[in-house]
Design an enzyme around this catalytic site. Sequence first.
Site, short mmCIF file in Angstrom:
data_model
loop_
_atom_site.label_atom_id
_atom_site.label_comp_id
_atom_site.label_asym_id
_atom_site.label_seq_id
_atom_site.Cartn_x
_atom_site.Cartn_y
_atom_site.Cartn_z
N ARG A 110 0.86 -1.19 0.00
CA ARG A 110 0.00 0.00 0.00
C ARG A 110 0.89 1.23 0.00
NH1 ARG A 110 -5.12 2.08 3.44
NH2 ARG A 110 -6.02 0.52 2.08
N HIS A 137 -7.38 0.84 -6.28
CA HIS A 137 -7.61 0.11 -5.02
C HIS A 137 -8.38 -1.18 -5.36
CE1 HIS A 137 -7.85 -0.77 -0.91
NE2 HIS A 137 -8.69 0.15 -0.48
N GLN A 140 -10.26 -3.61 -2.80
CA GLN A 140 -11.50 -3.04 -2.25
C GLN A 140 -12.71 -3.43 -3.10
OE1 GLN A 140 -12.10 -0.93 0.55
NE2 GLN A 140 -14.20 -1.40 -0.01
N ASP A 233 -16.84 7.79 -1.14
CA ASP A 233 -15.51 7.64 -0.50
C ASP A 233 -15.17 9.02 0.07
OD1 ASP A 233 -12.93 6.88 0.20
OD2 ASP A 233 -12.16 6.85 -1.85
N CYS A 276 -16.14 2.51 1.19
CA CYS A 276 -14.96 1.67 1.47
C CYS A 276 -14.46 1.84 2.90
CB CYS A 276 -13.86 2.01 0.47
SG CYS A 276 -13.44 3.75 0.43
N ARG A 315 -13.58 -7.51 2.99
CA ARG A 315 -12.17 -7.25 2.61
C ARG A 315 -11.31 -8.45 2.95
NH1 ARG A 315 -10.06 -2.50 2.16
NH2 ARG A 315 -8.64 -3.73 0.91
N1 NVA Z 1 -9.57 7.19 -1.56
C1 NVA Z 1 -9.18 6.84 -0.19
C2 NVA Z 1 -9.44 5.40 0.05
C3 NVA Z 1 -9.16 4.94 1.46
C4 NVA Z 1 -9.42 3.48 1.66
C5 NVA Z 1 -7.72 7.19 0.03
O1 NVA Z 1 -6.91 6.92 -0.85
O2 NVA Z 1 -7.40 7.75 1.08
N1 CP Z 2 -11.06 0.63 2.78
C1 CP Z 2 -9.77 0.55 3.17
O1 CP Z 2 -8.87 0.31 2.38
O2 CP Z 2 -9.59 0.75 4.49
P1 CP Z 2 -8.19 0.93 5.21
O3 CP Z 2 -7.61 2.24 4.74
O4 CP Z 2 -8.52 0.95 6.68
O5 CP Z 2 -7.30 -0.22 4.84
#
Ligand code: NVA
Ligand code: CP
Length: 336
Positions: A110, A137, A140, A233, A276, A315
């Site tokens: 990540r 992502h 997800q 989101d 998400c 997830r």
């Molecule tokens: N679009 C958000 C998703 C978090 C799971 C981010 O990248 O922060």
């Molecule tokens: N939805 C998601 O990816 O959550 P986290 O950022 O907690 O991993």
Amino acid sequence: MKLNPALKNRSLMSLNDFSDEEMLELIDLAIALKERRDNGIRGDLLSRKNFALIFEKSSTRTRCSATIAAQDEGGCATYLNGNDIHLGAKESVKDTARVLGRMFDGIMFRGFAQDTVEKLREFSGIPVWNGLTDDFHPTQILADLMTMKQCFGSVKGKKLVYIGDGRNNVANSLMLGCAKAGVNYVNCTPPELNPLPELVEHARKIAAKNGSTVEVMHNPEEAVVGANALYTDVWVSMGEEAKKAERLKLLAPYQITMDLMKKTGNADGELIFLHCLPAFHDDQTTASKDTGALEVTDEVFESKYSKVFDEAENRMHTIKALFVSALANKDEFETK
Ligand code: NVA
Ligand code: CP
């Protein structure tokens, strides 16, 4: 359940890495693995497999899902905070990949650049899964489609409307996932946050093959008509904190309210709310205490339509499906 040998050792950079059929098969595998776990089976499909979790950005769901997915089936996950290892600072991504590839069986990454996860895959020689980058992502969206399948029985022909930041990682992957699953997808966003035209064109071609559509719209009240799922989101993704004031202003008319849910024309059983997570829904214990609810009201978030915690649980089942399909010690498993 039999495992598909074609899914052995496969990586996931974006949902393009799996055929439409393979993506749907992964969701069915996740449903079978959920049944297995619900029946109390903690097996050994991943016995002695080692997973490196390299996380440059924060995570609750993805990190815990990957950890439990490995442990449930006898594997071991090692969390490597991007700030603690040498990745990208003292050591190149290429060298890090070659070191980890000698020790681990799989890597979840990540972070910021899509290029990093792609380099890890290229040079580690082991399966690598994208647990979120600035661009995509994909894990997800497997959970989102699994949740829709559990709610509606099947996903093909359903209409999902994503409302909010139309060009972020979740929106990009959701558009592709819906197209691959034959879900009619609407991205409702201010023109300033339109998704990249080439991504829309790519998704449209896939959707057409599956008898569905991909649309970009700007008016939430028009977009939601006939929707079976409203999805949103955060308005400010990780790494974009400097844009907060601008985003809050741009996206204020795009909040999901109960009034908007009603404008779908669909009732309970035909309509769900997805997010998400994490969400700014006016929970007084989070950062939204300073702003109030942002992308969704508390009323919708806490309503009977909201499936966000099933989605969060999924997830884990879907990440387990990725791990098991790629690295299981066996060709089949029992669910009871
Ligand atoms: N679009 C958000 C998703 C978090 C799971 C981010 O990248 O922060
Ligand atoms: N939805 C998601 O990816 O959550 P986290 O950022 O907690 O991993």
